[in-house]
Design a protein around this motif. Structure first.
Motif, PDB file in Angstrom:
ATOM      1  N   UNK A 227       0.826  -1.200   0.000  1.00 23.63           N
ATOM      2  CA  UNK A 227       0.000   0.000   0.000  1.00 23.63           C
ATOM      3  C   UNK A 227       0.860   1.249   0.000  1.00 23.63           C
ATOM      4  N   UNK A 228       0.420   2.255  -0.731  1.00 24.28           N
ATOM      5  CA  UNK A 228       1.118   3.529  -0.800  1.00 24.28           C
ATOM      6  C   UNK A 228       0.098   4.638  -0.759  1.00 24.28           C
ATOM      7  N   UNK A 229       0.011   5.354   0.314  1.00 32.84           N
ATOM      8  CA  UNK A 229      -0.944   6.449   0.427  1.00 32.84           C
ATOM      9  C   UNK A 229      -2.347   5.983   0.122  1.00 32.84           C
ATOM     10  N   UNK A 230      -2.710   4.848   0.639  1.00 30.70           N
ATOM     11  CA  UNK A 230      -4.028   4.308   0.360  1.00 30.70           C
ATOM     12  C   UNK A 230      -4.073   3.534  -0.931  1.00 30.70           C
ATOM     13  N   UNK A 231      -2.976   3.452  -1.661  1.00 32.62           N
ATOM     14  CA  UNK A 231      -3.015   2.796  -2.956  1.00 32.62           C
ATOM     15  C   UNK A 231      -2.148   1.572  -3.004  1.00 32.62           C
ATOM     16  N   UNK A 232      -1.873   1.094  -4.201  1.00 29.40           N
ATOM     17  CA  UNK A 232      -1.067  -0.098  -4.331  1.00 29.40           C
ATOM     18  C   UNK A 232      -0.166   0.007  -5.527  1.00 29.40           C
ATOM     19  N   UNK A 233       0.863  -0.819  -5.533  1.00 28.15           N
ATOM     20  CA  UNK A 233       1.641  -1.000  -6.731  1.00 28.15           C
ATOM     21  C   UNK A 233       1.952  -2.467  -6.849  1.00 28.15           C
ATOM     22  N   UNK A 234       2.304  -2.920  -8.043  1.00 30.04           N
ATOM     23  CA  UNK A 234       2.597  -4.322  -8.250  1.00 30.04           C
ATOM     24  C   UNK A 234       4.046  -4.452  -8.663  1.00 30.04           C
ATOM     25  N   UNK A 235       4.703  -5.450  -8.099  1.00 34.12           N
ATOM     26  CA  UNK A 235       6.111  -5.641  -8.388  1.00 34.12           C
ATOM     27  C   UNK A 235       6.375  -7.081  -8.765  1.00 34.12           C
ATOM     28  N   UNK A 236       7.329  -7.276  -9.676  1.00 34.50           N
ATOM     29  CA  UNK A 236       7.873  -8.606  -9.888  1.00 34.50           C
ATOM     30  C   UNK A 236       9.305  -8.569  -9.401  1.00 34.50           C
TER      31      UNK A 236
ATOM     32  N   UNK B 120       5.296  13.538   0.582  1.00 31.66           N
ATOM     33  CA  UNK B 120       6.684  13.562   1.010  1.00 31.66           C
ATOM     34  C   UNK B 120       7.687  13.429  -0.109  1.00 31.66           C
ATOM     35  N   UNK B 121       7.238  13.058  -1.298  1.00 27.96           N
ATOM     36  CA  UNK B 121       8.116  12.886  -2.451  1.00 27.96           C
ATOM     37  C   UNK B 121       7.264  13.054  -3.701  1.00 27.96           C
ATOM     38  N   UNK B 122       7.257  14.259  -4.241  1.00 31.01           N
ATOM     39  CA  UNK B 122       6.359  14.570  -5.360  1.00 31.01           C
ATOM     40  C   UNK B 122       6.770  13.893  -6.656  1.00 31.01           C
ATOM     41  N   UNK B 123       7.926  13.245  -6.680  1.00 32.51           N
ATOM     42  CA  UNK B 123       8.322  12.490  -7.867  1.00 32.51           C
ATOM     43  C   UNK B 123       7.632  11.128  -7.915  1.00 32.51           C
ATOM     44  N   UNK B 124       6.968  10.755  -6.832  1.00 32.82           N
ATOM     45  CA  UNK B 124       6.299   9.466  -6.771  1.00 32.82           C
ATOM     46  C   UNK B 124       4.787   9.669  -6.694  1.00 32.82           C
ATOM     47  N   UNK B 125       4.060   8.637  -7.106  1.00 34.92           N
ATOM     48  CA  UNK B 125       2.604   8.711  -7.176  1.00 34.92           C
ATOM     49  C   UNK B 125       1.950   7.909  -6.066  1.00 34.92           C
ATOM     50  N   UNK B 126       1.066   8.559  -5.336  1.00 30.33           N
ATOM     51  CA  UNK B 126       0.194   7.894  -4.368  1.00 30.33           C
ATOM     52  C   UNK B 126      -1.209   7.834  -4.970  1.00 30.33           C
ATOM     53  N   UNK B 127      -2.098   7.095  -4.341  1.00 34.74           N
ATOM     54  CA  UNK B 127      -3.481   7.026  -4.816  1.00 34.74           C
ATOM     55  C   UNK B 127      -4.437   7.227  -3.658  1.00 34.74           C
ATOM     56  N   UNK B 128      -5.658   7.686  -3.979  1.00 35.63           N
ATOM     57  CA  UNK B 128      -6.661   7.981  -2.963  1.00 35.63           C
ATOM     58  C   UNK B 128      -7.221   6.729  -2.300  1.00 35.63           C
ATOM     59  N   UNK B 129      -7.273   5.652  -3.050  1.00 31.17           N
ATOM     60  CA  UNK B 129      -7.809   4.413  -2.499  1.00 31.17           C
ATOM     61  C   UNK B 129      -7.243   3.221  -3.226  1.00 31.17           C
ATOM     62  N   UNK B 130      -7.007   2.141  -2.513  1.00 28.91           N
ATOM     63  CA  UNK B 130      -6.488   0.941  -3.155  1.00 28.91           C
ATOM     64  C   UNK B 130      -6.736  -0.297  -2.323  1.00 28.91           C
TER      65      UNK B 130
END
Length: 300
Positions: free
Chosen positions: A62-71, A163-173
Motif C-alpha cells: 500500500x502507498x498512500x491508500x493505494x497499491x503497486x505491483x512488483x515482480x 513527502x516525495x512529489x516524484x512518486x505517485x500515491x493514490x486515494x484508495x487501493x
C-alpha cells in the motif's frame, strides 16, 4: 508432450500448484531446464517501494491508500505489472514477447479482458482483478483501475505523494498477495490480520511519504466471510504528520486453491473529499470471489 509436438513454452509439467504457474521449454523431443514466469504486459512505474519482493512472486504494498505491483527486479529491470499467462508459446528461451478516478461503487470497469485459462489455472474475468497465485478475483469499481497477475489490485485517484512529489500515491487501493509473500508465517486468519496491520499502516502512511504515523484508532477487529472462506479483518484509522490521514485494513482468509494457504488483502483509503468512502471498501470486500477455473479448493 508428444514426440511430434513443436518446440515452445508450455505449462511446466512439474508445477506444484503454488505461486506463479511457470512455463518450461519443450525442444521438440524433451523438456529442458529453461523455466520462466509467463510473459508480462509490462508498464514501468515510479511508485513508492514498500514490501519485500520474493522471487517470481508478485508482491504488492500500500502507498498512500493505494497499491503497486512488483515482480522480482533483482536483475535491475524496472518494476512491472504482471498479466495473465500467454495463450501460445513464444519463439524460444530468452525471447519473451513483450484510472484514475475518484469515488465509485463496486462493479464496473474491466480488470483486464477474459483469457482462456489452462486447466486448473484461474481465469481473468471482465470487471475483476484476478490474483492468479491465490485464486481470487477482486471487483473493479466504476472509474477504478484493476491489475491482474500473481497478485491483484484495484486503485483510484493518483496524485503526487506529499513527502516525495516524484512518486505517485493514490486515494484508495485494495490489493492481494499470498501471506508468504509478505513474510507472514502465522497460521490463522485472525493472527495474520492482527500481525499485518501495523506493517500495512507503515507502508501506506509511513515516515518517508507521510512523515510517519502519530497515532491510530482501531475501528474493526472481527471475523468476516470472504469468497466463501472464514477470514478476519482489522481496520485502523491513522493520523499522519504530513498530508492526508487515512484508513488501513488488513484482511486474511484461506485461499480457495488450498485451505492451508492464507491470502492477505491490504487496503488503504485517504481521508479526503476526493477519496472513496469506506462503504466502497465494504462493497469491494463483499464482491471478492473465488476465481473461475481456479481448482477445487483442496490442498495441492
Amino acid at each position: 508432450m508428444t514426440q511430434t509436438s513443436p518446440p515452445g513454452w508450455h505449462p511446466d509439467p512439474g508445477y506444484t500448484g503454488f505461486g506463479p504457474r511457470h512455463e518450461r521449454w519443450w525442444d521438440g523431443t524433451q523438456w529442458t531446464d529453461h523455466l520462466r514466469v509467463p510473459p508480462a504486459a509490462a508498464r514501468s512505474r515510479r511508485i513508492r517501494v514498500g514490501a519485500g519482493i520474493t522471487a517470481a512472486v508478485v508482491v504488492l504494498a500500500a502507498v498512500g491508500g493505494g497499491v503497486y505491483l512488483l515482480t522480482d527486479d533483482s536483475d535491475g529491470k524496472n518494476d512491472t505489472v504482471a498479466s495473465a499467462p500467454s495463450a501460445s508459446p513464444s519463439p524460444g528461451p530468452g525471447r519473451q514477447r513483450g484510472g484514475n478516478g475518484d469515488d465509485g461503487g463496486a462493479g464496473g470497469n474491466s480488470g483486464g479482458g477474459s483469457e482462456s485459462p489452462e486447466q486448473g489455472q484461474p481465469e481473468i474475468e471482465d470487471g475483476y482483478a484476478t490474483d492468479l497465485a491465490s485464486g481470487i478475483s477482486i471487483p473493479v469499481p466504476d472509474g477504478w483501475k484493476g491489475e491482474s497477475g500473481m497478485g491483484a489490485g484495484v486503485t483510484t485517484g493518483s496524485y503526487a505523494c506529499p513527502g516525495d512529489t516524484d512518486q505517485q500515491c493514490v486515494r484508495g487501493g485494495v490489493f492481494s498477495a499470498p501471506a508468504e509473500a509478505l513474510k507472514l508465517t502465522t497460521k490463522t486468519a485472525k493472527a495474520t490480520a492482527e500481525k499485518d496491520i501495523e506493517a500495512n499502516a507503515d507502508q501506506s502512511y509511513g515516515e518517508a511519504i507521510y512523515g510517519g504515523i502519530t497515532s491510530h484508532e482501531e475501528l474493526k477487529s472481527e471475523a468476516v466471510t470472504v469468497a466463501g472462506q472464514q477470514g478476519y479483518r482489522v481496520r485502523w484509522k491513522v493520523v499522519t504528520k504530513n498530508g492526508d490521514d487515512g484508513y488501513v485494513e488488513s484482511l486474511a482468509f484461506p485461499s480457495p486453491l488450498a485451505k492451508d494457504r492464507l491470502i492477505v488483502i491490504r487496503s488503504g483509503f485517504d481521508i479526503n473529499a476526493k477519496a472513496p468512502s469506506l462503504s466502497v471498501l465494504d462493497e469491494i470486500t463483499k464482491g471478492i470471489k473465488a476465481a473461475s477455473g481456479g481448482g477445487s479448493g483442496t490442498k495441492a
